[in-house]
Design a protein around this motif. Sequence first.
Motif, PDB file in Angstrom:
ATOM      1  N   PRO A   1       0.827  -1.212   0.000  1.00  0.00           N
ATOM      2  CA  PRO A   1       0.000   0.000   0.000  1.00  0.00           C
ATOM      3  C   PRO A   1       0.858   1.258   0.000  1.00  0.00           C
ATOM      4  O   PRO A   1       1.811   1.377   0.772  1.00  0.00           O
ATOM      5  CB  PRO A   1      -0.796  -0.121   1.319  1.00  0.00           C
TER       6      PRO A   1
ATOM      7  N   LEU B   1      -1.335  -0.645   7.008  1.00  0.00           N
ATOM      8  CA  LEU B   1      -1.575  -1.923   6.341  1.00  0.00           C
ATOM      9  C   LEU B   1      -0.260  -2.589   5.957  1.00  0.00           C
ATOM     10  O   LEU B   1       0.661  -1.935   5.468  1.00  0.00           O
ATOM     11  CB  LEU B   1      -2.412  -1.728   5.079  1.00  0.00           C
TER      12      LEU B   1
ATOM     13  N   THR C   1      -1.934  -4.809   0.600  1.00  0.00           N
ATOM     14  CA  THR C   1      -3.242  -4.465   0.030  1.00  0.00           C
ATOM     15  C   THR C   1      -4.152  -5.676   0.199  1.00  0.00           C
ATOM     16  O   THR C   1      -3.881  -6.744  -0.353  1.00  0.00           O
ATOM     17  CB  THR C   1      -3.105  -4.118  -1.459  1.00  0.00           C
TER      18      THR C   1
ATOM     19  N   VAL D   1      -8.429  -0.264  -1.091  1.00  0.00           N
ATOM     20  CA  VAL D   1      -7.220   0.286  -0.476  1.00  0.00           C
ATOM     21  C   VAL D   1      -6.617   1.406  -1.319  1.00  0.00           C
ATOM     22  O   VAL D   1      -6.214   2.453  -0.803  1.00  0.00           O
ATOM     23  CB  VAL D   1      -6.194  -0.830  -0.216  1.00  0.00           C
TER      24      VAL D   1
ATOM     25  N   LYS E   1      -8.419   4.698  -0.712  1.00  0.00           N
ATOM     26  CA  LYS E   1      -8.676   5.049   0.688  1.00  0.00           C
ATOM     27  C   LYS E   1      -8.670   6.559   0.902  1.00  0.00           C
ATOM     28  O   LYS E   1      -9.559   7.119   1.549  1.00  0.00           O
ATOM     29  CB  LYS E   1      -7.633   4.377   1.588  1.00  0.00           C
TER      30      LYS E   1
END
Length: 870
Positions: free
Chosen positions: A32, A38, A41, A46, A49
């Motif tokens: 990510p 995180l 992913t 994601v 976001k």
Amino acid sequence: MKKMTSAELRAAFLAFFRQRGHSVQPSSSLIPGNDPTLLFTNAGMVQFKDVFLGREKLGFTRAATSQRCVRAGGKHNDLENVGYTARHHTFFEMLGNFSFGDYFKRDAIHYAWDFLTGELGIPAEKLWVTVFDEDAEAEAIWLEDVKINPLRFSRIGAKDNFWSMGDVGPCGPCTEIFYDHGADVAGGPPGSADEDGDRYIEVWNLVFMQYDRDKDGTLTPLPAPSVDTGMGLERIAAVLQGVHNNYEIDLFQNILGVAAQLANTQDLSNSSLRVIADHIRSCAFLVADGVLPSNEGRGYVLRRIIRRAIRHGYRLGIHDTFFYKLVAPLVAEMGAAYPELAKAQEQVERVLKKEEERFAETLEQGMKILESCAAKLDGDLIPGDVVFQLYDTYGFPVDLTADFARENQLRVDHAGFEAAMNAQRERARAGGSFAAAYDQDIKHDSHTQFIGYTELAGAVNIIGLFRQGQPVTELEAGDEGVIILDQTPFYAESGGQAGDTGIIKAGDAVFEVYDTQKQGGQLFLHKGKVLQGSFSTGQLGQVSVNAEQRQATERNHSATHLLHAALRRILGEHVAQKGSQVTAERLRFDFSHFEPLTAEQISQVEQLVNAQIRANSPVAARVMAKDAAVKAGAMALFGEKYGDEVRVLTIGDFSTELCGGTHVERAGDIGLFKIVAETGVAAGVRRIEAVSGEPAFAWIAEREQTLLAIAGLLKSAPDKAADKVQQLLEKTRQLEKELDKLKSKLASSSGDELTAQALDINGVKVLAVELDGIDPKALRELADQLKNKLGSAALLLATVSGDKVSLIASVSKDVMDKVKAGDLVNFVATQVGGKGGGRPDMAQAGGSNPAGLAAALQQTPDWIKQRLDS
């Protein structure tokens, strides 16, 4: 219902939403971007976001993706279930459509139903719908607009049908669509007592982000509600292909087939084969996205997955490297949809093969320990100390041992393992105590303007003085301290570049700057010593940077940028900076790579960098928005923190990086570049040390002088020295072989004499002697010869070289029940300051006290007699 391959299904989904005004976006990386919350992913939303949070605006309000996802670490971790259930994976593809303040519930629901029942032709009576039990709006759309069968509809509570991004922030109700696999499969509909069965499988989840939840739990309607949906490609492919298990779909069949061939089995339903087929997907895509096996973070998760796959291969009887061979069939299956995987195929294969070879060295031995422990268990609990030994010595992640336990109906002592881990940490802390002195934080409410990009000297105002971390109004001759200026040409250590040195003057006072550091991002600390006079706050002064040192540092810094770019061209785009140090003397560059560079690769890198130096491209810097810089291809450097605006440094069209350091004006100013060392510093991290400019010329000149000296000793021309050395080495090896033969002959002739010296004790020939001028290897050969000649025998042979004693004990098989070679050799070894061991028929030892040897050998026959008499 239409029959579709996974590729056809993926294409149909994206085409369906493209026709409805959605911008089809490529899958983002499994790493990510700019999201430390995180590990990987793990869902289609994601990459969007920041859009959902209102931090980013896109040029479209509707999107559709097929997003690659990994759930194998952190909060979302399906690793332990993979291979044992029909639908758990470490890697999967999420089909999703998204609305960013555009359409909402009605359109989202209609799109989903139309795609499933219209585009895919799934009968409505095979689908079951759920809504959040407080979402009357979604319920009305399903029952009154879509007119689904009310008997195939459930209202579910917040636990399953209310989604949130976190404890606070965007959230909202969900509606889910399930596929009914039929009455012959156990399980009830969603919301029923037996909903955990496999009959009804969720295939699509539609999330309606319509609230903002605050710390008190209050829900405030969002001004622009959005839609986030996710449908598992593997699950819906199973529906269309008429199978109940994801591993039976086309995406897995080819990979399973190749894995089965490697394992010499026909059973494609084998759980270990399924683990391997799943794991090659996550491992290959992770490596393609830049993750390398290591002992921390994402690299550790990758290592765990690789080793779990290898262990399952071992379980299937595969003892050779095999895992990397599954990359090619994976690329054949998914390379068209994900070109980045096909592009990285060779790199992925190398990384996986290297990691497999590393683990194979200890896998078999570790498995023997685990299997032996299981066979001896009094109960079903594998002790924590065994789990720790496997982890610490053989690299078995705990979940890999737990996997073995699960297969054999055993349990793992996790508490005992943690206790052993804590004990090791305590030992490490106890053994690693050290004293360190730290500079105290300087407290000063100001900041320093840096003028050093264009100036190396200038007028300044002294706005702060510190001695031992405390503010003072004056620094006098001999004082060491810190001077703070309103502006400075001194570069403060940052981004791996060393801080400048130089001189600060005020009247007759002189302050030598040893180092320049930065505090809080904007406060420059000039550390040094007052050589003469005194300084006081408020004084005006003159400063000058050590120009020669700065220029040498700049040469190495610019060379580092060229090196980084060259490594990426020669080794691959997986290369990323992991740290650097740039001084006037040399540069050090750490980077991600899985194996040592070959001599040819090092030469190629040097040639590429020096070609850029000869091209003499301009070195240019410009300030621009960070996002724009990254989109333009600028690489962010390891360990650096960047604001909204960044400084982009380019060297011709060869290198573009974000960098706040100082550099040469043109690449040609570097002069010459030479790599002087290439080493490993951690798993998956290599280090290059290099020099540039005058130090590079000096380094080469020194090696030339060494070569000339060697050539002189060899009485050879320098360009023939290597051939001459090779000839001498071959001659030396030949002489060593001849010497060994002579020693063997000498030992053999000595053996004839020694047999006559052997004592007869109870029918056993006993000999304990010291031999001169014989090496340990010849000593072993002589012991074998004597034992063959003497028949029933117990021998102790010794030789001394300097202050080192070498001992060999040899015992015939018929004597071993009373005299063991290990006991015999240790009887003598303890008297000469040593110890040893070996087999019952042959053992060796060493010692450091030759003075005790004669007495020990004299006592040996009596020691043997006592044992023969017993």
